[in-house]
Design an enzyme around this catalytic site. Sequence first.
Site, PDB file in Angstrom:
ATOM      1  N   HIS A 187      17.157   6.278  21.747  1.00  0.00           N
ATOM      2  CA  HIS A 187      18.243   6.105  20.776  1.00  0.00           C
ATOM      3  C   HIS A 187      18.129   4.763  20.035  1.00  0.00           C
ATOM      4  CE1 HIS A 187      20.539   9.556  22.455  1.00  0.00           C
ATOM      5  NE2 HIS A 187      20.026   9.134  23.597  1.00  0.00           N
ATOM      6  N   SER A 317       4.956  -8.596  -1.688  1.00  0.00           N
ATOM      7  CA  SER A 317       6.074  -8.729  -2.618  1.00  0.00           C
ATOM      8  C   SER A 317       5.642  -9.474  -3.868  1.00  0.00           C
ATOM      9  CB  SER A 317       7.229  -9.477  -1.942  1.00  0.00           C
ATOM     10  OG  SER A 317       8.261  -9.751  -2.874  1.00  0.00           O
ATOM     11  N   LYS A 323       5.061 -12.560   2.155  1.00  0.00           N
ATOM     12  CA  LYS A 323       5.516 -11.300   2.752  1.00  0.00           C
ATOM     13  C   LYS A 323       4.341 -10.308   2.834  1.00  0.00           C
ATOM     14  CE  LYS A 323       9.511  -8.201   2.481  1.00  0.00           C
ATOM     15  NZ  LYS A 323       8.866  -6.884   2.562  1.00  0.00           N
ATOM     16  N   GLU A 330       3.157   3.289   5.774  1.00  0.00           N
ATOM     17  CA  GLU A 330       4.006   3.785   4.683  1.00  0.00           C
ATOM     18  C   GLU A 330       3.290   4.861   3.878  1.00  0.00           C
ATOM     19  OE1 GLU A 330       6.685  -0.257   3.945  1.00  0.00           O
ATOM     20  OE2 GLU A 330       5.051   0.230   2.562  1.00  0.00           O
TER      21      GLU A 330
END
Length: 469
Positions: A187, A317, A323, A330
């Site tokens: 969970h 980015s 970053k 992805e």
Amino acid sequence: MAASKDNKFRIERDSMGELRVPADALWGAQTQRAVENFPVSGIPMPRGFIRALGLVKAAAAEVNGELGLLPKAKAKVIQSAAMAVANGAHDPQFPIDVFQTGSGTSSNMNANEVIAALATRAGKSKVHGNDDVNLGQSSNDVIPTAIRVSAQLSVMEDLLPALKHLRSTIDRRAKSLGKIAKTGRTHLMDAMPLTFAQEFGAWSSQLSSAQARIEDALKRLRRLPIGGTAIGTGINADPRFGKAMAKALSTMTETRFESATDKFEGLASQDDAVELSGQLNALAVTLMKISNDLRMMNSGPLAGFGEIELPALQPGSSIMPGKVNPVIPEATCMVCAQVMGHHVAITIAGASGNFQLNVMLPLIAYDLLDSIGLLANVMRLLADKAIAGLKVNKDNVNAALTRNPILVTALNPIIGYEKAAAIAKRAYKEGRPIVEVAREMSGLSEQKLRELLDPLALTKGGIQGGGPL
């Protein structure tokens, strides 16, 4: 064929009349009509499908020659031309849009016309697209056969090797990380510990199951309906044609094919293709699970889990310096979404059989091959550019384990659930190590607690209690 006043075009004729065809095109009137009728997506039929069409036509020429239905010399030039098509020498000559006539007749005639033109040039007599190249065939059995041949070859040559490569990469990394314990999660909440090897091993098992399901689906996909011709009765085909075609295609591709027992099923139904698509869909589910696990384990570096560090492949980015994003997982997730969408489309297309013929065959061919190709490509990327080079942040992993209040579960057999729950709540509330709080509340020695609450020992399961307090 006649020359046009405009040197860029020539005049071709078919049963519907005359029309202009580009002068340098190998195709004829029926292909040109389809080009003009279906300016829908600008996406032609895929390479794998054109390859399969060429193989089917080459096998047909060989079989018709052996059966005495075509002169040997003519059969030989047709076979040679068809193999050139199969090998990709003439791909620009197949311009017809995926969204065309539902039987794929336009693509079948495209192949017939191109191969006939090539064979006529190479031979000593004219080769006719319908009478010679399409002898013993119909679009209605050629296209379903080409779907099965192209999908089978793509799975065997591309998908399964990529899947095995990904699985072996995961297995290798699991072996190297086998003694590192980490916090498990259910969970999305802290749970009992497991090792990286156990976590990665579950991924490997998922891939093993996916491979088994795909290989099982291929047993049915290899049944070819060629020889059924127009509706499955085999009208205008030699009774020996279907079995001879399966044998010839098996020899050409070094892959097992067999003649479908029920040709009516093979024309009216595309359930075998839908089944394979379903297994590709299940594989996409597995890959999305793996990719999302990787993304969350990599999240941070400060405000996320920060358990692993994926290889830095590119700046993440345009505005935030330094970053770095998990780009390969992805991309994998996007591929999975596309495959899931393709499966919905293939399911609808598969249900679109009316009486003796399915009428969404080109869509099934395109989406099925696209799914296979996308999955094969992205699995290799996931293996080589993400999993192979990931690093474990041991300090973060160990810090989370030390503070994990759920480790107290191991004390249940000794102190009971209620007291264990009280220890867990206090440790979490005070932000203290579970061993420290348990020593104060359980009456157990620190040595015994460290033994009972050793995260690596807990990954082996079983009751950890017993022995002196």
